[in-house]
Design a protein around this motif. Structure first.
Motif, mmCIF file in Angstrom:
data_model
loop_
_atom_site.group_PDB
_atom_site.id
_atom_site.type_symbol
_atom_site.label_atom_id
_atom_site.label_comp_id
_atom_site.label_asym_id
_atom_site.label_seq_id
_atom_site.Cartn_x
_atom_site.Cartn_y
_atom_site.Cartn_z
ATOM 1 N N ASP A 40 34.285 31.861 56.647
ATOM 2 C CA ASP A 40 32.692 32.092 56.269
ATOM 3 C C ASP A 40 32.140 30.481 56.280
ATOM 4 O O ASP A 40 32.665 29.700 55.547
ATOM 5 N N GLN A 42 29.767 29.299 54.680
ATOM 6 C CA GLN A 42 29.521 28.963 53.175
ATOM 7 C C GLN A 42 30.424 28.217 52.690
ATOM 8 O O GLN A 42 30.238 27.746 51.516
ATOM 9 N N ASN A 44 32.970 29.250 50.700
ATOM 10 C CA ASN A 44 33.275 29.573 49.334
ATOM 11 C C ASN A 44 34.530 29.804 48.873
ATOM 12 O O ASN A 44 34.901 29.321 47.853
ATOM 13 N N ASN A 88 33.393 24.797 56.196
ATOM 14 C CA ASN A 88 32.043 24.058 55.902
ATOM 15 C C ASN A 88 30.939 24.591 56.782
ATOM 16 O O ASN A 88 31.134 25.587 57.919
ATOM 17 N N ARG A 89 29.872 23.905 56.655
ATOM 18 C CA ARG A 89 28.716 24.396 57.333
ATOM 19 C C ARG A 89 28.626 24.121 59.031
ATOM 20 O O ARG A 89 27.916 24.704 59.679
#
Length: 256
Positions: A40, A42, A44, A88-89
């Motif tokens: 993901d 994001q 998280n 990460n992004r």
């Protein structure tokens, strides 16, 4: 040989990442060698495992584009006791870059084959949408663990997910199947939740895990400390439930 499971549900906000990081920590607690793959953008699951996504030199993005191996890109989280292949992004850009590449849906599978003997379990935390990233996870996995709340809309989302898994099974990954449904954020005082829980058991039978994860404040607080609840507060009801779930999963492996 590592057992590779996606933690997936197309509905957002059902506790996928909480389930993934706490199951990873629970499996590590019962002596399993675990790799948690964060798919993901994001990040998280990365942050929730005590790894700062902003400091990553290499991530799952580099692995998917075949510029790094999992051995090079994964980090061992000392606090949590398992390895993390972080995100990460940057990963959001991988969607676009993968479109024109060969074997675009098999990149993760190929990378995991190299580390097959190094781990007992590989858990893949998928984004809530059916994207190229989720497809990579589903093509690499032996099965899907579906965390879900016992609510009406969750049942509708489950129908979509089952159809997606059938399509991937038929066209891309004949090994893929639903391993089980994990009831999360469960509050036995709410009649509707009990009713939906009974519906799940009557429809899916032994595909519903015996362990139920209760609604628990300590599990919700743990990510703000960059830890899974199992590590943050081992005595909390939610943490103990995830350790029980880890034990149940290990016991089920021979029958899968």
């Amino acid at each position: 040989m590592a057992k590779i499971f996606c933690v997936a549900n197309q509905k957002g906000g059902v506790g996928k990442t909480t389930s993934a990081v706490n199951l990873a920590a629970g499996l590590a607690k019962v002596g399993q060698r675990v790799l948690l793959v964060d798919l993901d953008p994001q990040g998280n699951a990365t942050m929730g495992s005590g790894v700062d996504k902003r400091q990553l030199e290499l991530s799952v993005y580099d692995v998917l584009l075949e510029s790094a191996s999992i051995q090079e890109a994964s980090i061992f989280s000392e606090k949590c006791g398992y390895h993390v292949l972080g995100a990460n992004r940057e990963l959001a850009g991988a969607e676009v870059e993968l479109v024109d590449l060969e074997r675009r849906d098999q990149r993760l599978k190929a990378a995991l084959e190299v580390v097959d003997k190094d781990f007992d379990f590989v858990l893949i935390d998928c984004p809530p949408s059916l994207s190229m990233l989720t497809l990579n996870g589903l093509c690499a996995a032996h099965g899907v663990i579906v965390p879900m709340q016992c609510e009406y809309f969750a049942l509708e989302g489950l129908t979509d997910l089952v159809n997606t898994i059938k399509q991937v099974h038929a066209n891309l990954n004949p090994d893929l199947k639903i391993i089980g449904l994990l009831r999360v954020m469960f509050d036995p005082r709410i009649t509707l939740q009990q009713q939906v829980s009974e519906q799940l058991k009557s429809h899916f039978g032994d595909k519903v895990f015996n362990t139920v994860i209760p609604r628990n404040v300590r599990l919700a607080e743990a990510p703000s400390y960059g830890l899974p609840g199992v590590v943050f507060d081992p005595s909390a009801k939610g943490s103990q439930a995830f350790v029980e779930f880890a034990k149940e999963l290990v016991q089920r492996i021979p029958t899968l």
